[in-house]
Design a protein around this motif. Structure first.
Motif, mmCIF file in Angstrom:
data_model
loop_
_atom_site.group_PDB
_atom_site.id
_atom_site.type_symbol
_atom_site.label_atom_id
_atom_site.label_comp_id
_atom_site.label_asym_id
_atom_site.label_seq_id
_atom_site.Cartn_x
_atom_site.Cartn_y
_atom_site.Cartn_z
ATOM 1 N N GLY A 120 -20.355 -26.131 -51.754
ATOM 2 C CA GLY A 120 -21.374 -24.954 -51.117
ATOM 3 C C GLY A 120 -21.740 -24.655 -52.467
ATOM 4 N N VAL A 121 -22.289 -23.277 -52.155
ATOM 5 C CA VAL A 121 -22.711 -22.602 -53.406
ATOM 6 C C VAL A 121 -21.629 -21.503 -53.763
ATOM 7 C CG1 VAL A 121 -25.028 -22.555 -52.556
ATOM 8 C CG2 VAL A 121 -23.656 -20.852 -51.538
ATOM 9 N N ALA A 122 -21.969 -21.259 -55.098
ATOM 10 C CA ALA A 122 -20.915 -20.052 -55.696
ATOM 11 C C ALA A 122 -21.110 -18.707 -55.383
ATOM 12 C CB ALA A 122 -21.248 -20.195 -57.301
ATOM 13 N N PRO A 123 -20.111 -17.946 -54.907
ATOM 14 C CA PRO A 123 -20.363 -16.468 -54.513
ATOM 15 C C PRO A 123 -21.182 -15.813 -55.431
ATOM 16 C CG PRO A 123 -18.170 -16.808 -55.264
ATOM 17 C CD PRO A 123 -18.514 -18.316 -55.275
ATOM 18 N N PRO A 124 -21.646 -14.587 -54.968
ATOM 19 C CA PRO A 124 -22.319 -13.805 -56.088
ATOM 20 C C PRO A 124 -21.314 -13.240 -56.929
ATOM 21 C CG PRO A 124 -22.089 -12.537 -53.848
ATOM 22 C CD PRO A 124 -21.543 -14.223 -53.797
ATOM 23 N N ALA A 125 -21.596 -13.035 -58.241
ATOM 24 C CA ALA A 125 -20.765 -12.390 -59.333
ATOM 25 C C ALA A 125 -20.760 -10.975 -58.944
ATOM 26 C CB ALA A 125 -21.851 -12.735 -60.569
ATOM 27 N N PRO A 126 -19.804 -10.350 -59.449
ATOM 28 C CA PRO A 126 -19.427 -8.921 -59.204
ATOM 29 C C PRO A 126 -20.352 -8.115 -59.675
ATOM 30 C CG PRO A 126 -17.496 -9.822 -60.292
ATOM 31 C CD PRO A 126 -18.360 -10.932 -60.208
ATOM 32 N N GLY A 127 -21.062 -7.100 -59.188
ATOM 33 C CA GLY A 127 -22.337 -6.395 -59.280
ATOM 34 C C GLY A 127 -23.616 -6.855 -58.765
ATOM 35 N N GLU A 128 -23.759 -7.976 -58.164
ATOM 36 C CA GLU A 128 -24.955 -8.598 -57.808
ATOM 37 C C GLU A 128 -25.014 -8.193 -56.322
ATOM 38 O OE1 GLU A 128 -25.261 -13.010 -58.308
ATOM 39 O OE2 GLU A 128 -24.922 -12.657 -60.298
ATOM 40 N N GLU A 129 -24.106 -7.810 -55.449
ATOM 41 C CA GLU A 129 -24.111 -7.590 -54.058
ATOM 42 C C GLU A 129 -25.059 -6.238 -54.048
ATOM 43 O OE1 GLU A 129 -21.230 -7.797 -55.949
ATOM 44 O OE2 GLU A 129 -19.933 -9.070 -54.880
ATOM 45 N N THR A 130 -25.739 -6.409 -52.991
ATOM 46 C CA THR A 130 -26.867 -5.228 -52.843
ATOM 47 C C THR A 130 -26.307 -4.548 -51.576
ATOM 48 O OG1 THR A 130 -28.486 -6.866 -51.677
ATOM 49 C CG2 THR A 130 -28.386 -6.455 -54.177
ATOM 50 N N GLY A 131 -26.891 -3.280 -51.685
ATOM 51 C CA GLY A 131 -26.663 -2.648 -50.109
ATOM 52 C C GLY A 131 -25.264 -1.951 -50.175
ATOM 53 N N GLY A 132 -24.914 -1.169 -49.197
ATOM 54 C CA GLY A 132 -23.585 -0.620 -48.701
ATOM 55 C C GLY A 132 -22.934 0.591 -49.958
ATOM 56 N N GLY A 133 -23.792 0.975 -50.951
ATOM 57 C CA GLY A 133 -23.379 1.663 -51.707
ATOM 58 C C GLY A 133 -23.587 3.132 -51.456
ATOM 59 N N ARG A 134 -22.993 4.047 -51.893
ATOM 60 C CA ARG A 134 -23.317 5.497 -51.454
ATOM 61 C C ARG A 134 -23.945 6.067 -52.583
ATOM 62 N NH1 ARG A 134 -18.199 9.362 -50.742
ATOM 63 N NH2 ARG A 134 -18.062 8.783 -53.015
ATOM 64 N N VAL A 135 -25.171 6.684 -52.252
ATOM 65 C CA VAL A 135 -26.025 7.303 -53.191
ATOM 66 C C VAL A 135 -25.530 8.636 -53.594
ATOM 67 C CG1 VAL A 135 -28.247 8.550 -53.511
ATOM 68 C CG2 VAL A 135 -27.997 6.267 -52.237
ATOM 69 N N ILE A 136 -24.994 8.789 -54.901
ATOM 70 C CA ILE A 136 -24.562 10.174 -55.286
ATOM 71 C C ILE A 136 -25.607 11.054 -55.728
ATOM 72 C CG2 ILE A 136 -22.918 11.154 -56.931
ATOM 73 C CD1 ILE A 136 -21.452 8.564 -56.837
ATOM 74 N N ASP A 137 -26.441 10.437 -56.834
ATOM 75 C CA ASP A 137 -27.428 11.478 -57.003
ATOM 76 C C ASP A 137 -29.028 10.650 -56.624
ATOM 77 O OD1 ASP A 137 -29.290 12.614 -58.422
ATOM 78 O OD2 ASP A 137 -28.361 12.619 -60.603
ATOM 79 N N LEU A 138 -29.421 11.541 -55.714
ATOM 80 C CA LEU A 138 -30.653 11.047 -55.098
ATOM 81 C C LEU A 138 -31.995 11.129 -56.048
ATOM 82 C CD1 LEU A 138 -32.181 10.157 -52.477
ATOM 83 C CD2 LEU A 138 -32.377 12.518 -51.954
ATOM 84 N N MET A 139 -32.053 12.042 -56.909
ATOM 85 C CA MET A 139 -33.158 12.182 -57.883
ATOM 86 C C MET A 139 -32.970 10.675 -58.847
ATOM 87 S SD MET A 139 -35.169 14.538 -57.398
ATOM 88 C CE MET A 139 -35.887 14.857 -59.035
ATOM 89 N N ALA A 140 -31.709 10.429 -59.067
ATOM 90 C CA ALA A 140 -31.443 9.539 -60.251
ATOM 91 C C ALA A 140 -31.946 8.226 -59.584
ATOM 92 C CB ALA A 140 -30.100 9.345 -60.736
ATOM 93 N N ALA A 141 -31.510 7.865 -58.165
ATOM 94 C CA ALA A 141 -31.679 6.739 -57.613
ATOM 95 C C ALA A 141 -33.204 6.559 -57.369
ATOM 96 C CB ALA A 141 -30.908 6.863 -56.097
ATOM 97 N N LEU A 142 -34.063 7.731 -56.939
ATOM 98 C CA LEU A 142 -35.392 7.412 -56.874
ATOM 99 C C LEU A 142 -36.045 7.175 -58.277
ATOM 100 C CD1 LEU A 142 -35.929 10.569 -54.598
ATOM 101 C CD2 LEU A 142 -36.293 8.444 -53.963
ATOM 102 N N GLU A 143 -35.636 7.843 -59.234
ATOM 103 C CA GLU A 143 -36.372 7.507 -60.592
ATOM 104 C C GLU A 143 -35.890 6.116 -60.786
ATOM 105 O OE1 GLU A 143 -34.606 10.618 -63.054
ATOM 106 O OE2 GLU A 143 -35.793 11.955 -62.485
#
Length: 354
Positions: free
Chosen positions: A228-251
């Motif tokens: 099959g295919v290799a699992p994604p490397a750590p840090g490649e997963e997307t989504g599920g994270g909690r936004v701590i600094d909204l301004m930084a995330a937008l920038e």
């Protein structure tokens, strides 16, 4: 494409024979259930719960389960006897602006095909009338044993019909919106606007299902004897994270979107919204007024200080003048006294001589 329903569009006194064709298809990868011990296929059997025997499809009917669990048999003859005027007819009931249809009501989509040469003329008439009016047609039709609501519109040179949910089938969004009071700052809205402008528009035809592609690649690799295919490397997963600094995330989002488009990734001054610009202009005017008022106060204070200094100087000059006059008087008196003493001394000497 195979038709799934034959009938007619009822357009006032005009009847248009049509065939109904599915306009969409599912491209999802389907799986089968297997026995993990030996890989054997697991199948479902329809078994009667009273005698435990498997029931063939020909002996399976319909029933309505009452609140107390009683089964009320319903036959196809019972349903066919119901007064359903739309059993074989798509009955147009109104023409409305497309914006009046809530997207939440959208369901399955179909193409309506003219059924035969005689249907071509009225079919084309309805299509062109819909185009010119810039409206859609609301209609009732019956499919798979129930009456439904539909919307007719033009797609290229074809009349398409979208199945619609009935208004009472749309649930009210109660308890869905955030209950905690939230204040959104103008700067955050500015960044959100910048992100929307940076992302811009997209050609929908270029979008595809990345997950389905990954599943197909994994299946192909396994079929070829791989792992099959290799699992994604750590840090490649997307989504599920909690936004701590909204301004930084937008920038960061604006920066990433600009980099993806090959644009300058620097997030600097943002164009203020009308409200922000008005606030800034008001603030500038207020600051200017305060500065002018402060300057006037300083000038007034300086003037008063100068006046006070002048008065003090005049007072000092007057005191000096008075002192000088007093000293002059003392000098004059002293001279007079000295002269008197000298005169008296001379007179006394003259008397002695005589």
């Amino acid at each position: 494409m195979r038709s799934i329903w034959n009938g007619a569009i009822s357009f006032g006194l005009v009847s248009i024979p049509i065939k109904l064709v599915n306009a969409t298809e599912s491209r999802s990868v389907s799986f089968r259930q297997i026995h993990t011990e030996d890989g054997g296929r697991v199948r479902y059997k329809k078994v009667c719960e009273l005698d435990g025997e498997e029931v063939p499809q020909a002996e399976i009917g319909k029933a309505y389960e009452d609140a107390d669990g009683t089964m009320i048999p319903i036959t196809d003859e019972d349903l066919a006897a119901l007064p359903l005027p739309t059993a074989k007819t798509i009955e147009i009931v109104a023409f409305v602006p497309a914006g009046q249809i809530d997207p939440l009501q959208m369901d399955a989509a179909y193409y309506l095909s003219a059924n035969g040469v005689p249907a071509a003329k009225p079919y084309t008439l309805l299509r062109e009338a819909l185009k010119r009016s810039d409206r859609v047609a609301l209609a009732k039709y019956a499919l798979r044993g129930r009456e439904r609501l539909g919307m007719l519109r033009v797609v290229d040179d074809v009349i398409a019909m979208h199945g619609l949910l009935w208004p009472d089938e749309i649930r009210a969004p109660e308890g869905v919106a955030p209950e905690t009071p939230v204040t959104v700052r103008e700067a955050e809205l500015d960044l959100a606007d910048a992100l929307m402008a940076t992302l811009g528009e997209v050609d929908v035809s270029t979008l595809h299902d990345d997950y389905r592609t990954a599943v197909e690649e994994m299946i192909a690799a396994k079929a070829a004897g791989g792992e099959g295919v290799a699992p994604p490397a750590p840090g490649e997963e997307t989504g599920g994270g909690r936004v701590i600094d909204l301004m930084a995330a937008l920038e960061n989002s604006v920066r990433a979107a600009r980099e993806a488009r090959g644009e300058d990734a620097v997030v600097t001054e943002l164009k203020p919204t009308r409200k922000t610009a008005a606030k800034k202009a008001t603030a500038k005017k207020t600051a200017a007024r305060k500065t002018a008022a402060g300057s006037a106060t300083e000038k007034s204070a300086a003037t008063k200080g100068a006046t006070a200094k002048g008065a003090t100087a005049k007072g000092a000059t007057a005191k000096k003048t008075t002192a000088k006059k007093a000293a002059a008087k003392k000098t004059t008196a002293s001279k007079t006294a000295t002269e008197s003493e000298t005169t008296a001394g001379k007179t006394a000497a003259r008397k002695r001589t005589a």
